[in-house]
Design a protein around this motif. Structure first.
Motif, PDB file in Angstrom:
ATOM      1  N   THR A   1       0.659  -1.075   0.253  1.00 19.76           N
ATOM      2  CA  THR A   1      -0.038   0.213  -0.056  1.00 19.76           C
ATOM      3  C   THR A   1       0.828   0.846   0.154  1.00 19.76           C
ATOM      4  O   THR A   1       1.908   1.330   0.630  1.00 19.76           O
ATOM      5  N   THR A   2       0.789   2.438  -0.786  1.00 17.26           N
ATOM      6  CA  THR A   2       1.090   3.389  -0.660  1.00 17.26           C
ATOM      7  C   THR A   2       0.015   4.498  -0.990  1.00 17.26           C
ATOM      8  O   THR A   2      -1.385   4.338  -0.987  1.00 17.26           O
ATOM      9  N   PHE A   3       0.144   6.279  -1.120  1.00 16.70           N
ATOM     10  CA  PHE A   3      -1.249   6.693  -1.157  1.00 16.70           C
ATOM     11  C   PHE A   3      -0.304   7.868  -1.676  1.00 16.70           C
ATOM     12  O   PHE A   3       0.739   8.187  -1.796  1.00 16.70           O
ATOM     13  N   THR A   4      -1.376   8.670  -2.251  1.00 20.60           N
ATOM     14  CA  THR A   4      -1.372  10.097  -3.069  1.00 20.60           C
ATOM     15  C   THR A   4      -1.959  11.171  -3.196  1.00 20.60           C
ATOM     16  O   THR A   4      -2.596  10.855  -3.210  1.00 20.60           O
ATOM     17  N   ILE A   5      -1.360  12.403  -3.018  1.00 16.42           N
ATOM     18  CA  ILE A   5      -1.788  13.621  -3.293  1.00 16.42           C
ATOM     19  C   ILE A   5      -1.962  14.246  -4.358  1.00 16.42           C
ATOM     20  O   ILE A   5      -0.963  15.330  -4.202  1.00 16.42           O
ATOM     21  N   SER A   6      -2.915  14.312  -5.388  1.00 19.34           N
ATOM     22  CA  SER A   6      -2.507  14.623  -5.826  1.00 19.34           C
ATOM     23  C   SER A   6      -4.155  15.371  -7.207  1.00 19.34           C
ATOM     24  O   SER A   6      -4.800  14.317  -6.676  1.00 19.34           O
ATOM     25  N   LYS A   7      -4.211  16.300  -7.966  1.00 13.98           N
ATOM     26  CA  LYS A   7      -5.028  16.446  -8.678  1.00 13.98           C
ATOM     27  C   LYS A   7      -5.672  15.075  -8.871  1.00 13.98           C
ATOM     28  O   LYS A   7      -6.972  15.379  -9.067  1.00 13.98           O
ATOM     29  N   ASN A   8      -5.133  14.242  -9.691  1.00 13.09           N
ATOM     30  CA  ASN A   8      -5.244  12.915 -10.897  1.00 13.09           C
ATOM     31  C   ASN A   8      -5.958  11.833 -10.108  1.00 13.09           C
ATOM     32  O   ASN A   8      -6.495  11.338 -10.261  1.00 13.09           O
ATOM     33  N   SER A   9      -5.720  12.268  -8.445  1.00 10.80           N
ATOM     34  CA  SER A   9      -6.036  10.937  -7.498  1.00 10.80           C
ATOM     35  C   SER A   9      -7.737  11.549  -6.822  1.00 10.80           C
ATOM     36  O   SER A   9      -7.666  10.536  -6.173  1.00 10.80           O
ATOM     37  N   PHE A  10      -8.502  12.315  -7.209  1.00 11.24           N
ATOM     38  CA  PHE A  10     -10.123  12.244  -6.692  1.00 11.24           C
ATOM     39  C   PHE A  10     -10.719  11.755  -7.522  1.00 11.24           C
ATOM     40  O   PHE A  10     -10.735  11.846  -8.793  1.00 11.24           O
ATOM     41  N   ILE A  11     -11.751  11.480  -7.315  1.00  8.49           N
ATOM     42  CA  ILE A  11     -13.009  11.099  -8.232  1.00  8.49           C
ATOM     43  C   ILE A  11     -14.104  11.770  -7.455  1.00  8.49           C
ATOM     44  O   ILE A  11     -14.204  12.013  -6.525  1.00  8.49           O
ATOM     45  N   GLU A  12     -14.220  13.340  -8.664  1.00  9.01           N
ATOM     46  CA  GLU A  12     -15.232  14.190  -8.439  1.00  9.01           C
ATOM     47  C   GLU A  12     -17.075  13.517  -9.429  1.00  9.01           C
ATOM     48  O   GLU A  12     -16.759  13.423  -9.960  1.00  9.01           O
ATOM     49  N   THR A  13     -17.626  13.439  -7.949  1.00 12.66           N
ATOM     50  CA  THR A  13     -18.827  12.875  -8.688  1.00 12.66           C
ATOM     51  C   THR A  13     -20.042  14.113  -8.291  1.00 12.66           C
ATOM     52  O   THR A  13     -20.393  15.219  -7.137  1.00 12.66           O
ATOM     53  N   GLU A  14     -22.046  13.618  -9.003  1.00  5.72           N
ATOM     54  CA  GLU A  14     -22.462  15.423  -9.041  1.00  5.72           C
ATOM     55  C   GLU A  14     -23.529  14.279  -8.257  1.00  5.72           C
ATOM     56  O   GLU A  14     -23.387  13.493  -7.958  1.00  5.72           O
ATOM     57  N   GLY A  15     -23.317  15.679  -6.839  1.00  6.81           N
ATOM     58  CA  GLY A  15     -24.794  15.157  -5.848  1.00  6.81           C
ATOM     59  C   GLY A  15     -26.385  14.647  -7.003  1.00  6.81           C
ATOM     60  O   GLY A  15     -26.350  15.377  -7.077  1.00  6.81           O
ATOM     61  N   SER A  16     -27.042  14.640  -5.854  1.00  3.66           N
ATOM     62  CA  SER A  16     -28.613  14.041  -6.549  1.00  3.66           C
ATOM     63  C   SER A  16     -28.791  15.530  -6.593  1.00  3.66           C
ATOM     64  O   SER A  16     -29.185  16.094  -6.234  1.00  3.66           O
ATOM     65  N   LYS A  17     -30.223  15.341  -7.616  1.00  4.29           N
ATOM     66  CA  LYS A  17     -30.607  16.823  -8.466  1.00  4.29           C
ATOM     67  C   LYS A  17     -31.751  16.279  -7.503  1.00  4.29           C
ATOM     68  O   LYS A  17     -32.441  17.898  -7.000  1.00  4.29           O
ATOM     69  N   SER A  18     -32.596  15.896  -6.975  1.00  2.69           N
ATOM     70  CA  SER A  18     -33.856  15.915  -6.430  1.00  2.69           C
ATOM     71  C   SER A  18     -33.036  15.070  -5.112  1.00  2.69           C
ATOM     72  O   SER A  18     -32.985  13.717  -4.905  1.00  2.69           O
ATOM     73  N   PHE A  19     -34.864  15.025  -3.820  1.00  2.00           N
ATOM     74  CA  PHE A  19     -35.138  14.153  -3.126  1.00  2.00           C
ATOM     75  C   PHE A  19     -34.736  12.574  -3.245  1.00  2.00           C
ATOM     76  O   PHE A  19     -34.510  11.882  -2.895  1.00  2.00           O
ATOM     77  N   PHE A  20     -35.690  12.796  -3.843  1.00  3.61           N
ATOM     78  CA  PHE A  20     -36.491  11.408  -4.285  1.00  3.61           C
ATOM     79  C   PHE A  20     -35.164  10.680  -5.429  1.00  3.61           C
ATOM     80  O   PHE A  20     -35.094   9.116  -4.886  1.00  3.61           O
TER      81      PHE A  20
END
Length: 51
Positions: A21-40
């Motif tokens: 195991t190793t780790f990295t902190i870089s801009k390319n190591s993150f995954i961005e997801t969009e939140g739900s548009k509605s409560f449903f």
């Protein structure tokens, strides 16, 4: 492997050690997801995560 949504971090905690195991902190190591548009849609997403 069948790992439920949201449980990957628990698997990594159990399976990792200093040799595989190793780790990295870089801009390319993150995954961005969009939140739900509605409560449903948020409720549907949570139901999927429970299965």
């Amino acid at each position: 492997m069948k790992i439920k949504n949201g449980e990957a971090d628990l698997f990594i905690k159990d399976a990792s050690n200093k040799q595989n195991t190793t780790f990295t902190i870089s801009k390319n190591s993150f995954i961005e997801t969009e939140g739900s548009k509605s409560f449903f849609n948020w409720i549907l997403q949570k139901k999927k995560q429970l299965n």
